[in-house]
Scaffold this motif. Structure first.
Motif, short mmCIF file in Angstrom:
data_model
loop_
_atom_site.label_atom_id
_atom_site.label_comp_id
_atom_site.label_asym_id
_atom_site.label_seq_id
_atom_site.Cartn_x
_atom_site.Cartn_y
_atom_site.Cartn_z
N ASP A 147 45.46 43.71 52.09
CA ASP A 147 45.13 45.14 51.98
C ASP A 147 44.56 45.63 53.30
O ASP A 147 44.40 44.86 54.26
CB ASP A 147 44.16 45.37 50.81
CG ASP A 147 42.86 44.59 50.95
OD1 ASP A 147 42.54 44.12 52.06
OD2 ASP A 147 42.17 44.43 49.93
N GLN A 198 35.74 32.76 52.33
CA GLN A 198 35.51 34.13 51.88
C GLN A 198 36.18 35.15 52.78
O GLN A 198 36.33 36.32 52.40
CB GLN A 198 34.00 34.41 51.81
CG GLN A 198 33.27 33.61 50.75
CD GLN A 198 33.85 33.80 49.36
OE1 GLN A 198 34.18 34.90 48.96
NE2 GLN A 198 34.01 32.70 48.63
N ASP A 200 42.14 36.79 52.34
CA ASP A 200 42.48 37.83 51.40
C ASP A 200 42.50 37.24 49.98
O ASP A 200 42.56 36.03 49.79
CB ASP A 200 43.85 38.42 51.75
CG ASP A 200 44.02 39.82 51.19
OD1 ASP A 200 43.25 40.71 51.60
OD2 ASP A 200 44.91 40.02 50.35
N THR A 201 42.46 38.13 49.01
CA THR A 201 42.28 37.71 47.61
C THR A 201 43.31 36.68 47.17
O THR A 201 42.97 35.67 46.56
CB THR A 201 42.34 38.94 46.69
OG1 THR A 201 41.33 39.87 47.07
CG2 THR A 201 42.13 38.54 45.24
N GLN A 219 42.58 33.29 48.52
CA GLN A 219 41.37 32.69 47.97
C GLN A 219 41.62 32.13 46.57
O GLN A 219 41.09 31.08 46.22
CB GLN A 219 40.24 33.73 47.89
CG GLN A 219 39.63 34.11 49.21
CD GLN A 219 38.35 34.91 49.01
OE1 GLN A 219 37.56 34.64 48.12
NE2 GLN A 219 38.14 35.91 49.86
N TRP A 220 42.42 32.81 45.79
CA TRP A 220 42.54 32.47 44.38
C TRP A 220 43.69 31.53 44.04
O TRP A 220 43.60 30.77 43.08
CB TRP A 220 42.68 33.76 43.57
CG TRP A 220 41.34 34.32 43.26
CD1 TRP A 220 40.60 35.16 44.03
CD2 TRP A 220 40.55 34.03 42.12
NE1 TRP A 220 39.41 35.42 43.43
CE2 TRP A 220 39.34 34.75 42.25
CE3 TRP A 220 40.75 33.24 40.99
CZ2 TRP A 220 38.33 34.69 41.30
CZ3 TRP A 220 39.74 33.19 40.03
CH2 TRP A 220 38.55 33.90 40.19
N SER A 224 33.49 32.05 42.13
CA SER A 224 33.40 33.51 42.25
C SER A 224 34.20 34.18 41.14
O SER A 224 35.07 33.59 40.52
CB SER A 224 33.91 33.96 43.62
OG SER A 224 35.25 33.55 43.81
N PRO A 278 36.88 37.12 40.06
CA PRO A 278 37.96 37.85 40.74
C PRO A 278 37.66 39.33 40.86
O PRO A 278 37.02 39.93 40.00
CB PRO A 278 39.18 37.60 39.83
CG PRO A 278 38.60 37.28 38.49
CD PRO A 278 37.32 36.56 38.78
N VAL A 279 38.10 39.90 41.96
CA VAL A 279 37.95 41.34 42.16
C VAL A 279 39.29 42.06 41.96
O VAL A 279 39.32 43.28 41.88
CB VAL A 279 37.40 41.64 43.58
CG1 VAL A 279 36.00 41.09 43.72
CG2 VAL A 279 38.31 41.06 44.66
N GLU A 280 40.36 41.31 41.91
CA GLU A 280 41.68 41.87 41.63
C GLU A 280 42.34 41.00 40.56
O GLU A 280 42.08 39.80 40.46
CB GLU A 280 42.54 41.91 42.89
CG GLU A 280 41.98 42.81 43.98
CD GLU A 280 42.86 42.80 45.22
OE1 GLU A 280 44.01 42.34 45.13
OE2 GLU A 280 42.38 43.26 46.28
#
Length: 331
Positions: free
Chosen positions: A43, A108, A111-112, A115-116, A161, A163-165
């Motif tokens: 993003d 960290q 990007d998402t 990370q995931w 953590s 998830p933020v998305e």
């Protein structure tokens, strides 16, 4: 017998549901996820974060070589793509299968998606739900175990953590009144029950799942869905009792893996995405591709070709955005 009622939204905020192998996953640094033809995007916040990192290191030229803005071609949340090496791997994949970005700036900073992966976070009426992508060879090896996959429900996350998305948003209560998917969670649980009924041969379990989806695809009276589901569930459990064998029938690492592959696929909400008819077609095509390899693995004890096939199928059906002809669409 009372008719099945659609599941209400979970009143407990912060609940997490996950397949137990999510907690067991550890990256094996095989490089498989970074060394393929995926289009990995970031993003705008990730793009700017990396721009500052490279500028501080005096490596602006490398930044512009590595990150390519997408402009109007980008979808929501996609600002730029990460370039590929001539060999096909990610720009930042080292010869040791390590991420150069992570080594320099930490986990960290990524990007998402980086990370995931291969964790697969979903936002649902029940809470946050987590599974694994079987395009990761390490996830496939975790699934080749004798114990059936177990859905864990907890207020504690199996990973560090939150998830933020999310990959998917699954809210059956928002489906139209005439949609069978208003009963989505009941359906998912029942189909998983069928797949994990190991007192029955795997082929028969799969037939039960497929015939159930075919039956539901013929239902046309929404006011009867609850009663029809009750009858279908009762009939299926009766068929399991009739098909049950005294000993575990044909259970071996290959059948454990295939069972767990399909359980994981269901838990990832493919029924919600494709609807009962679309899912039935998808499962039928996947089963036809898997069956010969499953038979060979059961005969020889060599599961490697089966593992590789499952990785390839996961890539084709879930990561390369291919929709096979005749598959897809919610009811």
């Amino acid at each position: 017998m009372d008719a099945v009622e659609p599941m209400e939204p979970d009143p407990l905020s912060g609940m997490i549901l996950y397949l137990d192998i999510v907690a067991d996953f550890v990256c094996q640094q095989c490089g498989a996820c970074c060394n393929n033809d995926w289009l990995v995007t970031v993003d705008e916040a990730g793009y700017r974060r990396n721009q500052r990192l490279f500028e501080q290191a005096g490596r602006q030229d490398e930044f512009f070589a590595a990150f390519h803005p997408l402009g109007p071609a980008g979808e929501l949340g996609e600002y730029a793509r990460i370039a590929k090496r001539p060999s096909g791997g990610c720009w930042f994949l080292s010869a040791e299968n390590l991420c150069c970005l992570q080594q320099v700036a930490g986990h960290q900073h990524l990007d998402t998606v980086c990370q995931w992966f291969p964790r697969y976070p979903m936002n649902t009426e029940r809470g946050i739900e987590l599974s694994l992508s079987f395009s990761c060879p390490a996830a496939v090896r975790l699934a080749m175990r004798q114990a059936p996959l177990r859905i864990v429900r907890s207020v504690d996350s199996p990973i560090d953590s939150t998830p933020v998305e999310f990959v998917r948003h699954v809210y059956p209560g928002q489906q139209p009144q005439d949609s069978i998917l208003r009963y989505y969670f009941e359906l998912e649980g029942h189909l998983i029950d069928l797949l994990q009924a190991r007192q029955v041969p795997l082929a028969d379990r799969f037939d039960l799942v497929e015939s159930s989806l075919l039956a539901m695809g013929q239902w046309t009276e929404p006011e009867q869905f609850g009663r029809q589901l009750n009858e279908l569930f009762r009939c299926n459990y009766g068929r399991i009792d009739a098909l049950a064998e005294a000993d575990e029938p044909g259970v071996c690492p290959a059948t454990w893996l295939v069972e767990n592959y399909f359980v994981n696929l269901l838990f990832r909400k493919n029924l919600f995405v494709h609807g009962v008819t679309g899912l039935q077609r998808q499962l039928s095509q996947l089963w036809r591709q898997i069956l010969p390899c499953l038979g060979q693995a059961a005969d020889t004890g060599d599961t490697k070709p089966l593992e590789q096939l499952i990785v390839a199928l996961e890539l084709e059906w879930n990561h390369n955005s291919r929709r096979q002809e005749g598959v897809g669409g919610n009811e």
